[in-house]
Design a protein around this motif. Structure first.
Motif, short mmCIF file in Angstrom:
data_model
loop_
_atom_site.label_atom_id
_atom_site.label_comp_id
_atom_site.label_asym_id
_atom_site.label_seq_id
_atom_site.Cartn_x
_atom_site.Cartn_y
_atom_site.Cartn_z
N VAL A 79 13.17 7.90 9.18
CA VAL A 79 13.12 6.49 8.90
C VAL A 79 11.82 6.42 8.12
O VAL A 79 10.83 6.46 8.50
N GLU A 80 12.11 5.65 7.11
CA GLU A 80 11.07 5.51 5.78
C GLU A 80 11.29 4.37 5.11
O GLU A 80 12.46 4.09 4.55
N THR A 81 10.44 3.42 4.81
CA THR A 81 10.77 2.12 4.03
C THR A 81 10.23 2.24 2.60
O THR A 81 10.63 1.63 1.76
N SER A 82 9.06 3.58 2.53
CA SER A 82 8.60 3.72 1.23
C SER A 82 9.46 4.36 0.20
O SER A 82 9.70 5.57 0.62
N PRO A 83 9.89 3.97 -0.90
CA PRO A 83 10.81 4.68 -1.87
C PRO A 83 10.19 5.75 -2.41
O PRO A 83 10.50 6.97 -2.68
N VAL B 120 -6.43 11.88 5.62
CA VAL B 120 -5.49 12.97 6.06
C VAL B 120 -5.13 12.96 7.41
O VAL B 120 -5.92 12.53 8.25
N THR B 121 -3.84 13.20 7.45
CA THR B 121 -3.40 13.26 9.04
C THR B 121 -3.30 14.77 9.56
O THR B 121 -3.25 15.65 8.73
N ALA B 122 -2.77 14.91 10.58
CA ALA B 122 -2.92 16.06 11.21
C ALA B 122 -1.97 17.18 10.66
O ALA B 122 -2.49 18.43 10.28
N PRO B 123 -0.71 16.99 10.24
CA PRO B 123 0.17 17.68 9.45
C PRO B 123 -0.57 18.17 8.28
O PRO B 123 -0.22 19.37 7.64
N GLU B 124 -1.27 17.44 7.71
CA GLU B 124 -1.81 17.77 6.36
C GLU B 124 -3.17 18.65 6.57
O GLU B 124 -3.55 19.38 5.62
N TYR C 249 0.70 -1.22 0.14
CA TYR C 249 0.01 0.00 -0.01
C TYR C 249 0.85 1.24 0.04
O TYR C 249 0.62 2.24 -0.57
N TYR C 250 1.86 1.42 0.82
CA TYR C 250 2.59 2.52 0.88
C TYR C 250 3.64 2.73 -0.22
O TYR C 250 4.21 3.64 -0.26
N MET C 251 3.84 1.56 -0.96
CA MET C 251 4.66 1.66 -2.12
C MET C 251 4.09 2.22 -3.26
O MET C 251 4.96 2.83 -4.11
N ASP D 89 0.67 3.00 14.29
CA ASP D 89 -0.59 2.42 13.90
C ASP D 89 -0.31 1.65 12.33
O ASP D 89 -1.20 0.95 12.09
N ALA D 90 0.56 1.85 11.89
CA ALA D 90 1.05 1.41 10.44
C ALA D 90 1.80 0.24 10.64
O ALA D 90 2.15 -0.58 9.69
N LEU D 91 2.05 -0.06 11.87
CA LEU D 91 2.88 -1.39 12.19
C LEU D 91 1.87 -2.63 12.49
O LEU D 91 0.85 -2.37 12.96
N VAL E 5 -1.14 8.09 -1.25
CA VAL E 5 -1.98 7.78 -0.09
C VAL E 5 -2.40 8.71 0.97
O VAL E 5 -3.63 8.77 1.56
N ILE E 6 -1.73 9.78 1.32
CA ILE E 6 -2.18 10.96 2.18
C ILE E 6 -2.48 11.96 1.58
O ILE E 6 -1.88 12.46 0.49
N GLY E 7 -3.36 12.68 2.25
CA GLY E 7 -3.98 13.82 1.55
C GLY E 7 -5.31 13.91 1.06
O GLY E 7 -5.82 12.84 0.92
N1 SAH Z 1 3.56 10.81 9.65
C1 SAH Z 1 3.04 11.04 8.15
C2 SAH Z 1 2.69 9.79 7.65
C3 SAH Z 1 1.74 8.71 8.31
S1 SAH Z 1 1.45 7.45 7.34
C4 SAH Z 1 1.85 12.00 8.50
O1 SAH Z 1 1.45 12.22 9.66
O2 SAH Z 1 1.18 12.41 7.61
C5 SAH Z 1 2.68 6.11 7.90
C6 SAH Z 1 4.18 6.53 7.51
O3 SAH Z 1 4.93 5.42 8.15
C7 SAH Z 1 4.32 6.42 5.94
O4 SAH Z 1 5.26 7.55 5.68
C8 SAH Z 1 4.88 4.97 5.79
O5 SAH Z 1 5.53 4.88 4.59
C9 SAH Z 1 5.83 4.87 7.12
N2 SAH Z 1 5.82 3.26 7.44
C10 SAH Z 1 4.90 2.45 7.51
N3 SAH Z 1 5.54 1.37 7.98
C11 SAH Z 1 7.14 1.77 8.46
C12 SAH Z 1 8.03 0.85 8.50
N4 SAH Z 1 7.80 -0.29 9.04
N5 SAH Z 1 9.33 1.54 8.87
C13 SAH Z 1 9.33 2.85 8.48
N6 SAH Z 1 8.31 3.50 7.79
C14 SAH Z 1 6.97 2.99 7.86
#
Ligand code: SAH
Length: 362
Positions: free
Chosen positions: A116-120, A51-55, A37-39, A160-162, A43-45
């Motif tokens: 720290v970010e896994t998605s290119p 939509v997340t708080a910074p957005e 999904y993140y790849m 929450d994304a883990l 996804v965001i916006g």
């Molecule tokens: N902090 C941002 C994005 C939240 S979405 C905001 O508030 O708008 C979750 C983010 O975590 C995405 O950037 C996603 O690619 C990243 N992510 C998810 N699993 C990850 C992992 N195992 N290691 C590093 N980053 C990860």
């Protein structure tokens, strides 16, 4: 509609190896290098899925930036130090934080920015957003790879994304919940063979009725332990902002969201965001296990107002037209109102022992 590429792959995996743990299902759906999904998606916006708080508002990242500056001063202005964000999404929070931090050029010149970010795909997005930032980031895949040194770490909607595991109360035991195939060949939830060992069952779940679901966020706990241990070793603080519960509670919180609406978590894997509520009590336990100090979760609305959100909104709108002032008021409401993000979202800090960050210091 034809199945998604991940649906093909997941079904093939299940036919070969048997049902998947929920954690493995989540890990594939979110993190598969090709179709995760993140790849693969924006996804965001507003044009994405959530939509997340910074957005929602630049004020969110600005206040987090001022929090980081204040915390840096409280820990003795280490130079150099690591400024770290976990899962920076589009990079908006950090861009706003660094703009606000310009009030302390010594903070900026001491900071070594690590993302720290896994998605290119999202890394490219962050690079773009931070092009004009006062300091250049370095990217890492895992918190374990961060260099040593004092650190100020922020994580918004990261935990929450883990992936989490789920267990179902069955015959007095907690049996692991899995994703298998129905008779019709569709993805379906089922019960696996693994049983959660009784010592791993949190006290809050011990008297739960049959059929209850218990979630264990082992991946989040592991990240927390790693970060907390380095804070104890080298100093610093972590600010974790996420939706979830202050106390461990039973219940199924896995949710899939696409285009701002909930969808079936097993339908069209890879096309919807998949998250679970964060168990802040479990995260706090993980941090305390390695000797860190935990500053109890505050509701996001409370946290932001204590950091001066209302005053900041007032200043931002002071010389603006009515429409802009209304927009700013609307943003404040989204961030703090109980029916919006104000109470579901919690903010917890973890620090080296002896450090008390704002606003916990009152
Ligand atoms: N902090 C941002 C994005 C939240 S979405 C905001 O508030 O708008 C979750 C983010 O975590 C995405 O950037 C996603 O690619 C990243 N992510 C998810 N699993 C990850 C992992 N195992 N290691 C590093 N980053 C990860």
């Amino acid at each position: 509609m034809s199945p998604t590429p991940l649906e093909h792959r997941i079904k093939a995996l299940i036919r070969l190896d048997g049902p998947l743990r929920i954690a493995d299902y989540m890990a594939i759906v979110l993190g598969d290098p090709e179709h995760g999904y993140y790849m693969a998606r924006e996804v965001i916006g507003a044009s994405g899925d959530f939509v997340t708080a910074p957005e929602v508002s630049q004020m969110f990242g600005e206040l987090v930036g001022l929090w980081a500056v204040d915390t840096w001063m409280r820990i003795g202005r280490p130079d150099p130090f690591l400024l770290v964000e976990l899962g920076p999404g589009r990079g908006t929070l950090m861009a706003d934080a660094l703009r606000a931090a310009r009030i302390r050029t010594d903070f900026l010149s001491a900071a070594r920015l690590h993302l720290v970010e896994t998605s290119p795909r999202l890394r490219a997005r962050q690079k773009e957003t931070l092009r004009a930032a006062p300091i250049a980031p370095e990217w890492l895949d895992r918190v374990e790879d961060l260099p040593e040194g004092p650190a100020i770490v922020v994580a918004n909607e990261f935990f929450d994304a883990l992936p989490i595991a789920q267990y179902v109360r069955t015959g007095g035991e907690w049996r692991e919940r899995v994703v298998g195939l129905s008779d019709a060949g569709d993805l379906a939830f089922g019960l696996g063979l693994a049983v959660l060992p009784p010592p791993a069952v949190p006290p809050a779940a011990r008297s739960a009725p049959e059929g209850s679901i218990l979630e264990i966020g082992a991946a989040a706990d592991a990240v927390m332990e790693t970060v907390a241990a380095r804070l104890v070793r080298s100093g610093g603080a972590l600010l974790a902002i996420d939706y979830g519960t202050t106390r461990t509670a039973v219940g199924d919180s896995v949710q899939a969201v696409r285009a701002h609406a909930p969808v079936d978590p097993l339908a069209r894997p890879g096309e919807a965001d998949l998250t679970a509520h964060v168990d802040f009590e479990a995260l706090g336990r993980a941090a305390r296990r390695v000797g860190a100090a935990v500053h109890a979760p505050l509701e996001q609305g409370d946290f932001l107002l204590k950091l001066g959100l209302a005053e900041r909104a007032g200043r931002l709108g002071a010389d603006k037209d009515l429409a802009t002032r209304e927009r700013i008021t609307g943003e404040v409401a989204r961030l703090v109102a109980p029916e919006e993000m104000g109470t579901l979202f919690k903010v917890m800090a973890v620090t080296a022992p002896g450090v008390v960050p704002a606003p916990w210091s009152a």
